[in-house]
Design a protein around this motif. Sequence first.
Motif, PDB file in Angstrom:
ATOM      1  N   GLN A   1       0.817  -1.216   0.000  1.00  6.49           N
ATOM      2  CA  GLN A   1       0.000   0.000   0.000  1.00  6.49           C
ATOM      3  C   GLN A   1       0.849   1.263   0.000  1.00  6.49           C
ATOM      4  O   GLN A   1       0.528   2.238  -0.684  1.00  6.49           O
TER       5      GLN A   1
ATOM      6  N   ASN B   1      -1.875  -1.385   6.762  1.00  9.92           N
ATOM      7  CA  ASN B   1      -2.825  -2.448   6.464  1.00  9.92           C
ATOM      8  C   ASN B   1      -2.691  -3.574   7.477  1.00  9.92           C
ATOM      9  O   ASN B   1      -1.588  -3.871   7.943  1.00  9.92           O
TER      10      ASN B   1
ATOM     11  N   THR C   1      -8.636  -7.259   8.834  1.00 11.96           N
ATOM     12  CA  THR C   1      -9.869  -6.501   9.007  1.00 11.96           C
ATOM     13  C   THR C   1     -10.814  -7.193   9.981  1.00 11.96           C
ATOM     14  O   THR C   1     -10.975  -8.418   9.964  1.00 11.96           O
TER      15      THR C   1
ATOM     16  N   SER D   1     -14.962  -4.413   3.172  1.00 10.68           N
ATOM     17  CA  SER D   1     -13.578  -3.981   3.369  1.00 10.68           C
ATOM     18  C   SER D   1     -13.170  -2.932   2.340  1.00 10.68           C
ATOM     19  O   SER D   1     -12.526  -1.926   2.675  1.00 10.68           O
TER      20      SER D   1
ATOM     21  N   SER E   1     -12.000   0.908   3.046  1.00 11.64           N
ATOM     22  CA  SER E   1     -10.720   1.408   2.545  1.00 11.64           C
ATOM     23  C   SER E   1     -10.908   2.642   1.676  1.00 11.64           C
ATOM     24  O   SER E   1     -10.114   3.588   1.733  1.00 11.64           O
TER      25      SER E   1
ATOM     26  N   ASP F   1      -5.059  -3.620  -1.344  1.00 15.20           N
ATOM     27  CA  ASP F   1      -5.850  -4.305  -0.317  1.00 15.20           C
ATOM     28  C   ASP F   1      -6.204  -5.728  -0.736  1.00 15.20           C
ATOM     29  O   ASP F   1      -6.017  -6.688   0.018  1.00 15.20           O
TER      30      ASP F   1
ATOM     31  N   CYS G   1      -6.939  -8.533   4.555  1.00 13.95           N
ATOM     32  CA  CYS G   1      -6.311  -7.279   4.988  1.00 13.95           C
ATOM     33  C   CYS G   1      -7.100  -6.065   4.522  1.00 13.95           C
ATOM     34  O   CYS G   1      -7.736  -6.093   3.471  1.00 13.95           O
ATOM     35  N   SER G   2      -7.009  -5.007   5.317  1.00 14.28           N
ATOM     36  CA  SER G   2      -7.674  -3.755   4.960  1.00 14.28           C
ATOM     37  C   SER G   2      -6.952  -2.611   5.667  1.00 14.28           C
ATOM     38  O   SER G   2      -6.138  -2.831   6.570  1.00 14.28           O
TER      39      SER G   2
END
Length: 448
Positions: A52, A67, A70, A241, A245, A272, A287-288
Amino acid sequence: MFTSGLQHVAAMYAGVVAPPLIVGAAVGLSGTELTFLTGASLFTAGLATFLQTLGVWKIGAKLPFVNGVTFAGVAPMLAIVDTTKDKSDALPVIFGAIIVAGLLGFLAAPWFSRLVRFFPPVVTGTVITLIGVSLLPVAFGWAQGPNPAAEEYGSGRFLGLAAVTLGIVLLLRRFTRGFLKQIAVLVGLVVGTLIAIPFGVTDFTPVTEADLVGFPTPFHFGAPQFALAAIISMCVVMLVSMTESTADMLALGEIVERPADEKTIAAGLRADTLGSALSPLFNGFMCSAFAQNVGLVAMTRIRSRFVVACGGGLLVLMGLSPVAASLISVVPRPVLGGAGVVLFGSVAASGIQTLVKAGLEKDNNVLIVAVSLAVGIIPITSPGFYHAFPETAQIILDSGISTGCVAAVLLNVVFNHFGGRRDDDEVTAPMEPGEEISESRTQAAPAH
């Protein structure tokens, strides 16, 4: 750079380790396996943060984004665990669903960045609130002790430890500033664990058995399995998510004075979703972006993405050291429960903050929130509500976040996008006792 990066890690550390602890406990993992799963989540969070912040090709918003795992995926993953007969298959099924959802999200990122209008604050606020509310029962369960079958489950000793931990976190948040205030949850966990030692609740076995250096072996819990119901459930979570984001990118873009355009949002969503698709390879979860780190950027005014990348490097190093990852396994469940009340309650509170911006003075928006929250809370207040449905359908229906999100999106489309739009209608307020009918009320009432 190092201390600022460490501060970002401290602000989000508890949020990263909580999901693997919740899911791992539900699966029935041993202390050693739980340590491994926690380390894998730290490692994959670092990799996703690299994607990211530093970016590769058209992947990565190149903003100071952290990140990690989530919270949106926790309740659906617990539903998958509950409906999986052989618990040893639960994690492979979850990992398989995340891989598919991540890849589909990666392909959909450019188009999703154009569909933000279908996810206004009334939808995102409802979903974020449901995430927090859905996780609070987990914190309450932790506060009562590690074993529901034990006689002392819910005893004064366990509840007292939870209350003391909660009190420590609240005092630190109220009377401290800066770095110490940001790591209040982490300090609360440490102090609560130390207080628990004389009570015989703390177990240091995971630390003594952990290696100093280790690598999250790919597919440690088995090859991924692909179940349709689980995939659908995690795809809904992926939409949630991606919505979160997108909102975080818009907010962070304003903070760093580099407004996030459609191209930036698409690149950020690719990071993401690709990070999510790769995480199961190393036994990590979806992941977020972490919203609390957005607030940290605003507070410290340190806007460099390389500082956050340094934090990602620290996460990777922690994930490669089982001893570091095992420290969180030492924390007694009641202590986690006390901190979890703040952690999960804060998620719900952030959702309410978003709803404040949703225009709840409009009748349509009130109905959207009311019905969506009701649908999402069903699995919490009435766990057996969908018992007559097929087992595959229960995986989706027993996730209040998934059902609440779908309900919010559909209701928003029906009320605010299709014909007969009346979102300018204000909520009809009831009269106070003894209030006389005013001229304005009588004129406003239509005659039939």
